[in-house]
Design a protein around this motif. Structure first.
Motif, PDB file in Angstrom:
ATOM      1  N   ASP A 268      26.302  -3.454   3.633  1.00 57.18           N
ATOM      2  CA  ASP A 268      26.790  -4.880   3.114  1.00 57.18           C
ATOM      3  C   ASP A 268      25.808  -5.875   3.087  1.00 57.18           C
ATOM      4  OD1 ASP A 268      25.454  -5.467   5.676  1.00 57.18           O
ATOM      5  OD2 ASP A 268      26.743  -7.093   6.254  1.00 57.18           O
ATOM      6  N   ASP A 271      27.238  -6.804  -1.467  1.00 56.69           N
ATOM      7  CA  ASP A 271      28.493  -6.926  -1.501  1.00 56.69           C
ATOM      8  C   ASP A 271      29.203  -5.324  -1.068  1.00 56.69           C
ATOM      9  OD1 ASP A 271      31.177  -6.798  -2.363  1.00 56.69           O
ATOM     10  OD2 ASP A 271      30.958  -7.667  -4.162  1.00 56.69           O
ATOM     11  N   TYR A 273      32.054  -4.354  -0.847  1.00 63.77           N
ATOM     12  CA  TYR A 273      33.353  -3.931  -1.467  1.00 63.77           C
ATOM     13  C   TYR A 273      32.782  -3.279  -2.823  1.00 63.77           C
ATOM     14  CZ  TYR A 273      35.333  -6.790   2.065  1.00 63.77           C
ATOM     15  OH  TYR A 273      35.982  -7.527   3.285  1.00 63.77           O
ATOM     16  N   PRO A 299      29.720  -1.499   7.729  1.00 65.52           N
ATOM     17  CA  PRO A 299      29.732  -3.155   7.342  1.00 65.52           C
ATOM     18  C   PRO A 299      29.106  -3.859   8.337  1.00 65.52           C
ATOM     19  CG  PRO A 299      32.147  -2.429   8.203  1.00 65.52           C
ATOM     20  CD  PRO A 299      30.991  -1.238   8.291  1.00 65.52           C
ATOM     21  N   GLY A 302      31.011 -10.733   8.135  1.00 67.29           N
ATOM     22  CA  GLY A 302      32.679 -10.961   8.004  1.00 67.29           C
ATOM     23  C   GLY A 302      33.380 -10.858   9.213  1.00 67.29           C
ATOM     24  N   GLU A 306      39.352  -7.848   9.318  1.00 63.48           N
ATOM     25  CA  GLU A 306      39.900  -7.726   7.936  1.00 63.48           C
ATOM     26  C   GLU A 306      38.973  -6.713   7.157  1.00 63.48           C
ATOM     27  OE1 GLU A 306      41.424  -8.314   4.231  1.00 63.48           O
ATOM     28  OE2 GLU A 306      42.179  -9.237   6.272  1.00 63.48           O
ATOM     29  N   VAL A 307      37.732  -7.068   7.357  1.00 62.09           N
ATOM     30  CA  VAL A 307      36.445  -6.168   6.853  1.00 62.09           C
ATOM     31  C   VAL A 307      36.732  -4.652   7.091  1.00 62.09           C
ATOM     32  CG1 VAL A 307      34.107  -5.579   6.815  1.00 62.09           C
ATOM     33  CG2 VAL A 307      34.777  -7.908   6.623  1.00 62.09           C
ATOM     34  N   ARG A 310      39.763  -3.428   4.915  1.00 63.67           N
ATOM     35  CA  ARG A 310      39.656  -3.178   3.687  1.00 63.67           C
ATOM     36  C   ARG A 310      38.688  -2.025   3.353  1.00 63.67           C
ATOM     37  NH1 ARG A 310      37.793  -8.083  -0.475  1.00 63.67           N
ATOM     38  NH2 ARG A 310      38.176  -6.929  -2.373  1.00 63.67           N
ATOM     39  N   CYS A 311      37.711  -1.834   4.435  1.00 72.20           N
ATOM     40  CA  CYS A 311      36.625  -0.865   3.842  1.00 72.20           C
ATOM     41  C   CYS A 311      37.345   0.747   4.055  1.00 72.20           C
ATOM     42  CB  CYS A 311      35.247  -0.905   4.901  1.00 72.20           C
ATOM     43  SG  CYS A 311      34.581  -2.264   4.639  1.00 72.20           S
ATOM     44  N   GLN A 338      31.716  -0.021  13.015  1.00 71.86           N
ATOM     45  CA  GLN A 338      31.747  -1.437  13.168  1.00 71.86           C
ATOM     46  C   GLN A 338      30.611  -1.993  14.097  1.00 71.86           C
ATOM     47  OE1 GLN A 338      32.669  -3.782  10.975  1.00 71.86           O
ATOM     48  NE2 GLN A 338      32.082  -5.545  12.395  1.00 71.86           N
TER      49      GLN A 338
END
Length: 478
Positions: A268, A271, A273, A299, A302, A306-307, A310-311, A338
């Motif tokens: 991260d 970016d 994503y 990651p 953020g 959510e992060v 999405r990852c 995480q």
């Protein structure tokens, strides 16, 4: 060059609170024995994992008191403004060889005990040293720290187990490495890292806190209590420059990605994503697959819920997944760890979001730092060490407090022990007959057994638990 060390802390007579030095003068005339106990008076969790007393006994209470220690303490307290029981401490050196005349009984380490029960009892064994259990409170009550860390870790394990049982085909194989200790840099001292890191390892086997592994070896005889893997930090990625971010990732694969291995890469820095969708998912996709390794994407910023979701979704788009026997998707070749914003609440929220989206908990591991080893206090589980009995003029008297302003601080009374029901695993704190060290067999109710053992007496360790013993008890949850 002057070398500074912790030698200034090596005097066991000074390992106390200042006001303790005056307490030998404050007990009623005729006192020749006292009895104290330790309990969690409630707190965040309804049960605690008892752990860490053995380390404190071996490292602290086992120190031999010398006349030099007494000399230093005498001079210190004279200048500090407190009276000092010089004769009492000289007697400990001359009569007891510097070994402390107390008996300590406790629950075997690793047991999960409900709050409001006695976990440890401490009593004097020399009529001339009736004041000693109170003097040792400062040292012994630091037990709150490893117990509370182990409890937080154990509660996180319960949460993760719930989601593994719901979404994984391999709960037993997955759980040992689902929560990794990232906390060494966030604690107040190397000693805290050792005690807290070791306490976490009661429940898991993943850690980056070297001190915790060394503590488990030193105090519980465990050769290697925890394991880690090669992992990137931001400096090892960003030093390549943003324009060469993909080369930094490629270097990680070249250096560490071998068949069957794991390598973690923080992604991260710029970016995440884009890093997943383009660098990992396209440019390096074939390299990841060909390596035979499992690449763990980390990651580190953020909103965690959510992060992570999405990852995992982006990695699924890039590498695909397999649906397991429980109907949940397990990513191919890649995983996520995480380590930012992780606490017991966020662990549950993240896993709830993932499982609701159809992903197995297999896909995710957690790293926990400050919330595991530092974001806690003695009040997290309301730990206290209190006097419950004193022998005065040859008779035992109950001792307790009952403050009208806080009923939660009402203490237990009398000499006591802890009993456990063999079948149900429930606990009760019960009274001891006068003069008895443990509850006689004929006074145990049917189905109940003594839950305490004598672990320390007159300077000698009588119970020496292995780390495997402790882990087994904690895993059983009772």
């Amino acid at each position: 060059m002057t070398t500074h060390s912790t030698a200034y802390l090596d005097n066991p007579v000074l390992d106390t609170d200042s006001y303790k030095a005056s307490h030998w003068l404050q007990y009623p005339p005729g006192t020749d024995a006292t009895f104290f106990y330790v309990e969690s008076r409630g707190g965040t969790y309804e049960s605690t994992v008892f752990f860490g007393l053995q380390a404190i006994l071996k490292s602290q209470l086992g120190r031999i008191v010398t006349h030099a220690h007494v000399d230093e303490a005498r001079d210190f307290f004279a200048a500090h403004g407190e009276p000092f029981n010089e004769d009492g401490w000289r007697r400990i050196v001359d009569v007891h060889g510097g070994r402390l005349p107390v008996r300590i009984r406790a629950v075997p380490e690793g047991h999960v005990v409900p709050t409001h029960q006695a976990l440890v009892t401490i009593e004097s064994t020399d009529p001339e040293a009736y004041w000693l259990p109170s003097y040792l409170e400062t040292l012994l009550l630091r037990l709150w720290y490893p117990v509370t860390v182990s409890t937080i870790s154990w509660q996180a394990r319960r949460t993760i187990l719930h989601y593994l049982e719901k979404t994984s085909d391999d709960t037993a194989g997955q759980i040992p490495f689902k929560l990794h200790d990232f906390g060494a840099r966030g604690v107040s001292s190397a000693e805290s890292a050792g005690l807290g890191g070791m306490a976490h390892l009661v429940n898991f086997m993943g850690t980056d806190t070297v001190s915790g592994v060394l503590a488990a070896r030193a105090f519980y005889g465990e050769p290697m209590a925890g394991y880690s893997i090669p992992a990137a930090e931001h400096s090892t990625i960003t030093s390549w420059g943003r324009e060469h971010e993909v080369d930094a990732y490629r270097n990680m694969l070249r250096r560490f990605a071998k068949p069957g291995s794991l390598v973690a890469v923080v992604s991260d820095s710029y970016d995440i994503y884009h890093a997943i969708g383009e660098h990992w998912g396209k440019t390096l996709r074939d390299d990841v697959i060909a390596s035979g390794a499992t690449v763990v994407i980390r990651p580190d910023s953020g909103d965690p819920v959510e992060v992570v979701h999405r990852c995992v979704s982006l990695l699924n788009d890039a590498f695909g997944s397999t649906v397991n026997a429980k109907g949940y998707r397990v990513l191919n070749h890649v995983r996520v760890i995480q380590g930012d914003g992780v606490n017991p609440g966020s662990i549950r929220a993240i896993l709830e979001r993932l499982s609701a989206a159809g992903y197995s908990a297999d896909n995710l591991a957690f790293g926990m730092g400050g919330a595991l080893l530092q974001k806690l206090t003695r009040d997290t589980q309301k730990f206290a060490l209190k006097c419950s009995a004193a022998r005065i003029d040859g008779e035992w008297r109950d001792v307790w407090k009952d403050p009208v302003t806080d009923q939660g601080k009402m203490s237990k009374r009398g000499r006591m022990t802890l009993v456990r029901h063999r079948e149900y695993g429930s606990y009760r704190t019960v009274a001891l007959p006068d003069g008895a060290v443990s509850l006689p067999a004929d006074q145990l109710e049917h189905g109940w057994e003594e839950a305490m053992v004598t672990v320390w007496e007159n300077g000698e360790l009588l119970s020496d638990w292995s780390f495997a013993d402790v882990r087994q008890r904690a895993a059983s949850g009772r």
